[in-house]
Design an enzyme around this catalytic site. Structure first.
Site, mmCIF file in Angstrom:
data_model
loop_
_atom_site.group_PDB
_atom_site.id
_atom_site.type_symbol
_atom_site.label_atom_id
_atom_site.label_comp_id
_atom_site.label_asym_id
_atom_site.label_seq_id
_atom_site.Cartn_x
_atom_site.Cartn_y
_atom_site.Cartn_z
ATOM 1 N N GLY A 252 0.814 -1.204 0.000
ATOM 2 C CA GLY A 252 0.000 0.000 0.000
ATOM 3 C C GLY A 252 0.846 1.252 0.000
ATOM 4 O O GLY A 252 2.067 1.204 -0.023
ATOM 5 N N SER A 253 0.196 2.415 0.009
ATOM 6 C CA SER A 253 0.918 3.675 -0.024
ATOM 7 C C SER A 253 -0.076 4.805 0.207
ATOM 8 O O SER A 253 -1.275 4.575 0.363
ATOM 9 C CB SER A 253 1.618 3.849 -1.374
ATOM 10 O OG SER A 253 0.669 3.912 -2.412
ATOM 11 N N ASN A 254 0.428 6.027 0.217
ATOM 12 C CA ASN A 254 -0.464 7.175 0.316
ATOM 13 C C ASN A 254 0.130 8.340 -0.446
ATOM 14 O O ASN A 254 1.346 8.412 -0.653
ATOM 15 C CB ASN A 254 -0.728 7.551 1.778
ATOM 16 C CG ASN A 254 0.559 7.862 2.523
ATOM 17 O OD1 ASN A 254 1.153 8.921 2.347
ATOM 18 N ND2 ASN A 254 1.008 6.924 3.361
ATOM 19 N N THR A 320 0.793 6.625 -6.152
ATOM 20 C CA THR A 320 0.325 5.787 -5.065
ATOM 21 C C THR A 320 -0.345 4.564 -5.651
ATOM 22 O O THR A 320 -0.639 4.509 -6.845
ATOM 23 C CB THR A 320 -0.639 6.566 -4.145
ATOM 24 O OG1 THR A 320 -0.910 5.790 -2.976
ATOM 25 C CG2 THR A 320 -1.949 6.859 -4.850
#
Length: 350
Positions: A252-254, A320
């Site tokens: 995941g990421s943001n 992202t």
């Protein structure tokens, strides 16, 4: 007298070992001062390293810009580049032995190198030229430093092959695999359905979008007899993670932005955090590029020209990950009389 002589000899041996070790460790380090005449450049160019060792390249042509990016990346990350292209092409076991065999089997099955070879002619002409210039820069470094390779090559006892445009595409595909996150999810779904039936999937593995999950029961009935409940990880993925920690986790990421009206300075803020695995050396390679049509600072991957996330003199960009289905699994039936043949539309073919 004999004791003094023995002590002197021992001291000389230790000094020789220490000196050899220092040469092996420090000789391959990048040269950051001086002028060099590099055949292959169109015009005079400059590489300045800041206090953090980050190279900033100034060139008069796009060719020279990416040529020098390949050169300085090889200066700093040659072994990492070779390791990544070998991982993507399924050639790790050639230098790392049996522990890498499962990883090689998996990536040769995935066929990243085969797909990259088919995609190469489809690239835009300027993209192919930039990839070629980058490869030429890497190879120019190899030509001038064949006797002072990084310590990892000395320990493993091999010399890296020349770099090619195809190698950069393979590394790019390896990074795409690194960012993907649903291979294990596909295996887990299949395992749960095999053991408990498809009815449990809506509860145990709901669709992240909030939409009702659906199962093609007809398709499931066709493949279910050939599946068995088992591990939710492939042996190749486990083997690769032991060499490249976090590979394929897609954790995941943001990424978020603030308008200037909401900041103290009145200028907009962009924050990007791709959440790639922590490795040493880092997955990212920081570099500055300035030449005709380019004024960039940011991060690339070792083995790939250009900037992946960063900024120019007008805008900044990042990326992202979303909950996207980027990996699918297929059940293949081998010909019982010839394992090189697989069933396709009711007939076995090679």
């Amino acid at each position: 007298m004999a004791g003094i002589l023995a002590g002197t000899i021992a001291l000389l041996v230790v000094a020789s070992i220490v000196l050899t070790g220092l040469i092996l460790v420090y000789r391959p380090l990048a040269t950051i001062d001086g002028e060099f005449r590099l055949l292959g450049l169109d015009a005079r160019a400059e590489v300045l390293r800041d206090s953090y060792g980050v190279p900033h390249i100034y060139a008069q042509t796009a060719h020279d810009l990416f040529y020098l990016q390949g050169y300085v990346t090889a200066q700093d990350r040659l072994f990492q580049m070779d390791l990544y292209r070998r991982a993507g092409a399924g050639r790790l076991a050639e230098v790392l032995g049996e522990p890498a065999l499962d990883s090689d089997k998996q990536f040769r099955t995935f066929g990243l190198a085969r797909v990259a070879a088919r995609e190469l002619p489809l690239l835009r002409d300027d993209t192919q030229k930039n990839l070629s210039a980058y490869a030429d820069g890497v190879n120019k470094f190899l030509e001038g430093h064949g006797d002072s390779l990084p310590l990892e090559f000395v320990i493993l006892g091999y010399r890296p092959d020349r770099w090619s445009t195809l190698d950069s595409l393979v590394v790019a595909k390896l990074q795409a695999y690194d960012a993907a996150n649903n291979l294990d999810q596909e295996l887990l779904r299949a395992g749960l359905a095999s053991r408990f039936g498809t009815g449990v999937l809506a509860t145990l593995m709901p669709d992240p979008s909030g939409h009702a999950a659906s199962v093609d029961e007809r398709a499931w009935a066709a493949v279910a007899p050939y599946l068995r409940a088992g591990s939710s990880s492939l042996p190749g993925a486990v083997a690769l993670s032991s060499l490249l920690p976090g590979a394929g986790d897609g954790t995941g990421s943001n990424c978020w932005a603030l308008a200037g009206s909401r900041t103290a300075t009145g200028r907009p803020i962009l924050a990007g955090d791709p959440h790639l695995a922590v490795r040493n050396p880092s997955i990212w390679y920081e570099v500055g590029l300035e030449g005709p049509g380019y004024k960039l600072v940011g991060f690339s991957f070792a083995g790939i020209p250009g900037i992946v996330i960063g900024h120019n003199d007008r805008i900044a960009w990042s990326l992202t990950y979303a909950y996207t289905d980027t990996q699918d699994l297929f059940v293949e039936r081998q010909d019982p009389t010839d394992p090189r043949r697989y069933e396709y539309r009711g007939q076995f073919e090679t």
